[in-house]
Design a protein around this motif. Structure first.
Motif, PDB file in Angstrom:
ATOM      1  N   TYR A   1       0.816  -1.222   0.000  1.00  0.00           N
ATOM      2  CA  TYR A   1       0.000   0.000   0.000  1.00  0.00           C
ATOM      3  C   TYR A   1       0.846   1.267   0.000  1.00  0.00           C
ATOM      4  O   TYR A   1       0.317   2.373   0.031  1.00  0.00           O
TER       5      TYR A   1
ATOM      6  N   ASP B   1       3.017  -8.401   1.431  1.00  0.00           N
ATOM      7  CA  ASP B   1       1.907  -8.195   2.366  1.00  0.00           C
ATOM      8  C   ASP B   1       2.455  -8.409   3.777  1.00  0.00           C
ATOM      9  O   ASP B   1       3.654  -8.657   3.970  1.00  0.00           O
TER      10      ASP B   1
ATOM     11  N   HIS C   1     -11.074  -0.386   4.186  1.00  0.00           N
ATOM     12  CA  HIS C   1     -11.815  -1.500   3.577  1.00  0.00           C
ATOM     13  C   HIS C   1     -13.300  -1.521   3.938  1.00  0.00           C
ATOM     14  O   HIS C   1     -14.113  -2.043   3.182  1.00  0.00           O
TER      15      HIS C   1
ATOM     16  N   GLU D   1     -10.656  -7.794   4.706  1.00  0.00           N
ATOM     17  CA  GLU D   1     -11.021  -6.791   5.719  1.00  0.00           C
ATOM     18  C   GLU D   1     -12.326  -6.103   5.329  1.00  0.00           C
ATOM     19  O   GLU D   1     -12.856  -5.296   6.100  1.00  0.00           O
TER      20      GLU D   1
ATOM     21  N   MET E   1      -0.530   4.878   5.898  1.00  0.00           N
ATOM     22  CA  MET E   1       0.516   4.305   5.025  1.00  0.00           C
ATOM     23  C   MET E   1       1.127   5.428   4.181  1.00  0.00           C
ATOM     24  O   MET E   1       2.333   5.447   3.915  1.00  0.00           O
TER      25      MET E   1
HETATM   26  P1  13P Z   1      -2.218  -7.649   4.129  1.00  0.00           P
HETATM   27  O1  13P Z   1      -0.933  -7.008   3.823  1.00  0.00           O
HETATM   28  O2  13P Z   1      -2.045  -8.764   5.087  1.00  0.00           O
HETATM   29  O3  13P Z   1      -3.018  -8.026   2.930  1.00  0.00           O
HETATM   30  O4  13P Z   1      -3.088  -6.566   4.953  1.00  0.00           O
HETATM   31  C1  13P Z   1      -3.572  -5.429   4.403  1.00  0.00           C
HETATM   32  C2  13P Z   1      -3.530  -4.340   5.369  1.00  0.00           C
HETATM   33  O5  13P Z   1      -4.500  -3.742   5.714  1.00  0.00           O
HETATM   34  C3  13P Z   1      -2.256  -3.962   5.902  1.00  0.00           C
HETATM   35  O6  13P Z   1      -2.462  -2.964   6.781  1.00  0.00           O
END
Ligand code: 13P
Ligand code: SF4
Length: 386
Positions: free
Chosen positions: A66, A80, A251, A276, A341
């Motif tokens: 992200y 991830d 999400h 999520e 992020m």
């Molecule tokens: P993942 O990286 O496990 O898919 O999680 C997404 C997320 O929200 C990370 O903060």
């Protein structure tokens, strides 16, 4: 390209007019972060690359999917939460610079070797979901359950939680999970206990339990602001999964109507969402999975495939750019950006690396020894399950 949504207009550092005088760059090295503020993002590339080169194998940069392109392009490992925690456990570099959010850097600190130091380029990069489960609240929940005779509970905490919650989970015989392995960890927990307390993401917990075949009427939601989490004893006694009332603000924005809309706007489109997202969205989607799973599905699809993806916009935009022969749109017409992020800017990365190159550690993330010990137990239980 026309599907891409532009991010960055809200970033004050990205918008700084070029006419603002920049403190002398050489003298800026190592001084406080303010001197790094007023310069356009692109101008930092050379300085980041040069500091990284000077550090050589002493540094490893980890980048979550992200993260912005301007930052993630410098990552030695991109992944991830699961992949990055494995990388953090496996690397030997002195400095682990984590381009992600606070809980990820904490996990890296828990898994690091004794000589290593973990740095989060901006300490403001937190996670609202992780903040929704405070250790005091979780300990009270545990005591209330005990007092109500609800025992034989195995706690599972999503990676997106504080080190204190991970330590609690380790102490109480539970494990961490990520969105890649929540099903494996939940199955493991049911081999050990009658019930699961799933922290802190209600949606991931519910989606995982439903995928394992559990009935919704055997799930309770625990609201930390209410007595007994807002439940009666009977509901809790019947439950197999107790879901902490927490969520990801990025999400949770996706709605079932978004799925209906893209299906009618783009006939034949495939809908892929992160777990999520709320259950009603996941159930309408074709595929639900972690960021890594989403990337794999797009990589494996042929030209001409159409996707509506329900996850953070930087990843969706990146996929749209990397796979121009596929049609890739965001499931939500309004931007779903993880603002925390996004706080990791090239300026922050340059500042952290240039200081490290001068042997000055900035923004170190350090979990205390006792918390680390138990959080490590919970993380290692997960890593052993694979
Ligand atoms: P993942 O990286 O496990 O898919 O999680 C997404 C997320 O929200 C990370 O903060
Ligand atoms: Fe937290 Fe959601 Fe951002 Fe992930 S995307 S860091 S869960 S707020």
């Amino acid at each position: 390209m026309s599907n891409l949504i532009q991010i960055g207009a809200t970033d004050p550092t990205a918008q700084a007019p070029e006419s603002i005088s920049v403190p002398e760059v050489e003298k800026g090295v190592g001084c406080d972060f303010d001197s790094y503020l007023f310069s356009p993002d692109g101008s930092w590339d050379e300085r980041i690359a040069s500091a990284k080169e000077r550090l050589g194998s002493r540094v490893v940069i980890l980048g979550h999917h992200y993260q912005r392109d301007e930052v993630v392009k410098f990552a030695d490992f991109r992944g991830d939460s699961l992949k990055l925690s494995q990388q953090a456990a496996g690397t030997d570099a002195d400095y682990i610079v984590f381009c992600g959010v606070h809980f990820m850097a904490e996990s890296a600190d828990v898994l690091r070797r004794p000589h290593q130091v973990v740095v989060l380029p901006d300490l403001g990069a937190g996670c609202s979901m992780a903040d929704m489960a405070e250790i005091g609240q979780v300990e009270s929940c545990w005591e209330e359950l005990r007092a109500a005779g609800i025992d034989n509970v195995v706690p599972i905490t999503y990676m997106n939680s504080t080190a204190a919650i991970k330590a609690f989970t380790g102490r109480q015989g539970g494990a961490v999970c990520t969105s890649s392995n929540a099903n494996v960890v939940m199955r493991w927990a049911f081999e050990r206990g009658e019930r699961v307390l799933f922290l802190p993401d209600e949606h991931l917990g519910r989606n995982t339990a439903v995928a394992l075949g559990l009935d919704l009427d055997r799930m309770a939601v625990w609201d930390p602001l209410e007595e007994l989490g807002g439940n009666d004893e009977e509901t809790l006694a019947r439950s197999r999964v107790i879901l902490w009332k927490g969520y990801c603000s990025v999400h949770q924005r996706f709605q079932p109507e978004h799925v209906d809309h893209v299906r009618s706007a783009y006939p034949g489109i495939r809908v892929m969402v992160h777990p999520e997202c709320r259950m009603e969205v996941v159930q309408k989607a074709d595929i639900a999975g972690s960021t890594e799973k989403i990337i794999k599905a797009v990589s494996a699809a042929g030209p001409g495939t159409s996707w509506a993806i329900g996850t953070e916009i930087h990843l969706v935009n990146r996929l749209a750019r990397e796979f121009p022969e596929q049609q890739i749109v965001s499931l939500d017409p309004h931007v779903c950006v993880c603002t925390t992020m996004f706080r990791i800017s090239p300026q922050h990365l340059a500042w952290a690396l240039e200081n490290l190159a001068e042997d000055r550690v900035v923004n170190r993330i350090e979990v205390d020894a006792k918390t680390r010990q138990w959080a490590r137990v919970a993380l290692e239980r997960m890593l052993e399950l694979r």
